[in-house]
Design a protein around this motif. Sequence first.
Motif, mmCIF file in Angstrom:
data_model
loop_
_atom_site.group_PDB
_atom_site.id
_atom_site.type_symbol
_atom_site.label_atom_id
_atom_site.label_comp_id
_atom_site.label_asym_id
_atom_site.label_seq_id
_atom_site.Cartn_x
_atom_site.Cartn_y
_atom_site.Cartn_z
ATOM 1 N N ASN A 1 -9.453 10.488 8.274
ATOM 2 C CA ASN A 1 -8.814 10.654 9.568
ATOM 3 C C ASN A 1 -9.550 11.615 10.379
ATOM 4 O O ASN A 1 -9.146 12.803 10.787
ATOM 5 N N GLN A 2 -10.666 11.464 10.731
ATOM 6 C CA GLN A 2 -11.588 12.350 11.586
ATOM 7 C C GLN A 2 -11.140 12.436 12.905
ATOM 8 O O GLN A 2 -11.516 13.275 13.641
ATOM 9 N N TYR A 3 -10.317 11.631 13.612
ATOM 10 C CA TYR A 3 -9.649 11.847 14.919
ATOM 11 C C TYR A 3 -8.540 12.446 14.951
ATOM 12 O O TYR A 3 -7.918 12.942 16.133
ATOM 13 N N GLY A 4 -7.727 12.966 13.747
ATOM 14 C CA GLY A 4 -6.653 13.712 13.908
ATOM 15 C C GLY A 4 -5.344 12.748 14.118
ATOM 16 O O GLY A 4 -4.117 13.055 14.226
ATOM 17 N N TYR A 5 -5.486 11.530 14.323
ATOM 18 C CA TYR A 5 -4.551 10.498 14.606
ATOM 19 C C TYR A 5 -3.441 10.384 13.544
ATOM 20 O O TYR A 5 -3.733 10.353 12.334
ATOM 21 N N GLU A 6 -2.233 10.100 13.676
ATOM 22 C CA GLU A 6 -1.072 10.024 12.900
ATOM 23 C C GLU A 6 -1.061 8.507 12.509
ATOM 24 O O GLU A 6 -0.558 7.737 13.323
ATOM 25 N N TYR A 7 -1.403 7.958 11.297
ATOM 26 C CA TYR A 7 -1.407 6.598 11.043
ATOM 27 C C TYR A 7 -0.130 6.419 10.189
ATOM 28 O O TYR A 7 0.455 7.093 9.323
ATOM 29 N N ASN A 8 0.741 5.390 10.379
ATOM 30 C CA ASN A 8 1.845 5.154 9.850
ATOM 31 C C ASN A 8 1.737 4.139 8.825
ATOM 32 O O ASN A 8 1.169 3.134 8.873
ATOM 33 N N VAL A 9 2.155 4.260 7.473
ATOM 34 C CA VAL A 9 2.117 3.393 6.494
ATOM 35 C C VAL A 9 3.416 2.250 6.654
ATOM 36 O O VAL A 9 4.562 2.602 6.746
ATOM 37 N N GLU A 10 2.783 0.880 6.857
ATOM 38 C CA GLU A 10 4.066 0.188 7.168
ATOM 39 C C GLU A 10 4.654 -0.453 5.465
ATOM 40 O O GLU A 10 5.745 -0.999 5.642
ATOM 41 N N ASN A 11 3.643 -0.402 4.674
ATOM 42 C CA ASN A 11 4.470 -0.725 3.371
ATOM 43 C C ASN A 11 3.666 -0.130 2.121
ATOM 44 O O ASN A 11 2.404 -0.053 2.380
ATOM 45 N N THR A 12 4.377 0.372 1.075
ATOM 46 C CA THR A 12 3.665 0.933 -0.162
ATOM 47 C C THR A 12 4.210 0.134 -1.370
ATOM 48 O O THR A 12 5.408 -0.045 -1.438
ATOM 49 N N THR A 13 3.374 -0.087 -2.030
ATOM 50 C CA THR A 13 3.729 -0.995 -3.550
ATOM 51 C C THR A 13 3.164 -0.081 -4.349
ATOM 52 O O THR A 13 1.983 0.625 -4.611
ATOM 53 N N TYR A 14 4.184 0.467 -5.583
ATOM 54 C CA TYR A 14 3.670 0.959 -6.631
ATOM 55 C C TYR A 14 3.713 -0.158 -8.021
ATOM 56 O O TYR A 14 4.453 -1.061 -8.023
ATOM 57 N N TYR A 15 2.722 0.221 -8.830
ATOM 58 C CA TYR A 15 2.389 -0.747 -9.972
ATOM 59 C C TYR A 15 2.364 0.189 -11.398
ATOM 60 O O TYR A 15 2.346 1.305 -11.277
ATOM 61 N N ASP A 16 2.915 -0.440 -12.278
ATOM 62 C CA ASP A 16 2.799 0.238 -13.711
ATOM 63 C C ASP A 16 1.397 -0.011 -14.365
ATOM 64 O O ASP A 16 0.503 -0.388 -13.499
ATOM 65 N N GLU A 17 1.343 0.363 -15.364
ATOM 66 C CA GLU A 17 -0.200 0.402 -15.968
ATOM 67 C C GLU A 17 -0.788 -1.026 -16.302
ATOM 68 O O GLU A 17 -1.821 -1.275 -16.559
ATOM 69 N N ASN A 18 0.343 -1.949 -16.231
ATOM 70 C CA ASN A 18 -0.067 -3.131 -16.485
ATOM 71 C C ASN A 18 -0.297 -4.215 -15.499
ATOM 72 O O ASN A 18 -0.485 -5.343 -15.387
ATOM 73 N N GLY A 19 -0.094 -3.325 -14.121
ATOM 74 C CA GLY A 19 -0.198 -4.094 -12.862
ATOM 75 C C GLY A 19 1.074 -4.790 -12.239
ATOM 76 O O GLY A 19 1.060 -5.681 -11.281
ATOM 77 N N LYS A 20 2.182 -4.601 -13.029
ATOM 78 C CA LYS A 20 3.250 -5.212 -12.519
ATOM 79 C C LYS A 20 3.883 -4.191 -11.387
ATOM 80 O O LYS A 20 4.013 -3.118 -11.653
ATOM 81 N N ILE A 21 4.596 -4.697 -10.235
ATOM 82 C CA ILE A 21 5.112 -4.088 -9.464
ATOM 83 C C ILE A 21 6.374 -3.212 -9.867
ATOM 84 O O ILE A 21 7.253 -3.977 -10.454
ATOM 85 N N ILE A 22 6.273 -2.289 -9.554
ATOM 86 C CA ILE A 22 7.402 -1.145 -10.036
ATOM 87 C C ILE A 22 8.593 -1.257 -8.721
ATOM 88 O O ILE A 22 9.623 -1.478 -8.905
ATOM 89 N N LYS A 23 8.129 -0.891 -7.755
ATOM 90 C CA LYS A 23 8.755 -0.841 -6.316
ATOM 91 C C LYS A 23 7.890 -0.946 -5.042
ATOM 92 O O LYS A 23 6.805 -0.672 -5.170
ATOM 93 N N THR A 24 8.733 -1.372 -4.201
ATOM 94 C CA THR A 24 7.985 -1.440 -2.507
ATOM 95 C C THR A 24 8.862 -0.565 -1.819
ATOM 96 O O THR A 24 9.989 -0.915 -1.858
ATOM 97 N N LYS A 25 7.914 0.032 -1.059
ATOM 98 C CA LYS A 25 8.817 0.656 0.070
ATOM 99 C C LYS A 25 8.272 0.281 1.526
ATOM 100 O O LYS A 25 6.905 0.311 1.573
ATOM 101 N N PRO A 26 9.279 -0.064 2.243
ATOM 102 C CA PRO A 26 8.565 -0.482 3.660
ATOM 103 C C PRO A 26 8.463 0.662 4.535
ATOM 104 O O PRO A 26 8.709 1.699 4.284
#
Length: 177
Positions: free
Chosen positions: A152-177
């Motif tokens: 973020n070299q320009y100081g702009y605020e970037y919005n996360v559209e979607n976040t996905t969390y995975y466990d140690e085996n690669g299975k999706i734990i939860k998703t946040k929009p």
Amino acid sequence: MEKIKKYIPRIILLDTIIYTLIIVTLYLILSFCKLMFREWIYIVSAIIIMFGFVAGIIQLLLKIKKKIVKVILISIFVMLFLLSTPIIYFFGAFGYTPEHVVEKDGQKFVAYVNGFNRTYVNYYNYKNIFVVGNQKRIEEYYGKGGFDPIENQYGYEYNVENTTYYDENGKIIKTKP
């Protein structure tokens, strides 16, 4: 055996092949242990291997006894090298994914930013300066690409559209929009 030990340091191409085999073997061992090299190890190794092969081929071409054959082969090699350089640069430039060591949710991660067409940030468990876990733990999607939201070299605020969390085996734990 002594003859082999004597000639190995003199033949750059052979040294490069041995180095390549060592890196590939280490990669396979790390994969078996659910680890992978950090990005900078791959970049340094690719540079060493490319320069080693170029220097090794030039070294072999310079050992040719017939002058006309030597000049023709070196000329062909130089032309092929000059023609392939833009292609190698193209793949290197578009294949590069910046990496950042970050702290997120109280845990240390290595974040890889893929921002070509769409911007994704993939987080992997930090192990040490050389290796990381090979299972993606968090993925953040930012939408339209072309930027690095962590640097973020320009100081702009970037919005996360979607976040996905995975466990140690690669299975999706939860998703946040």
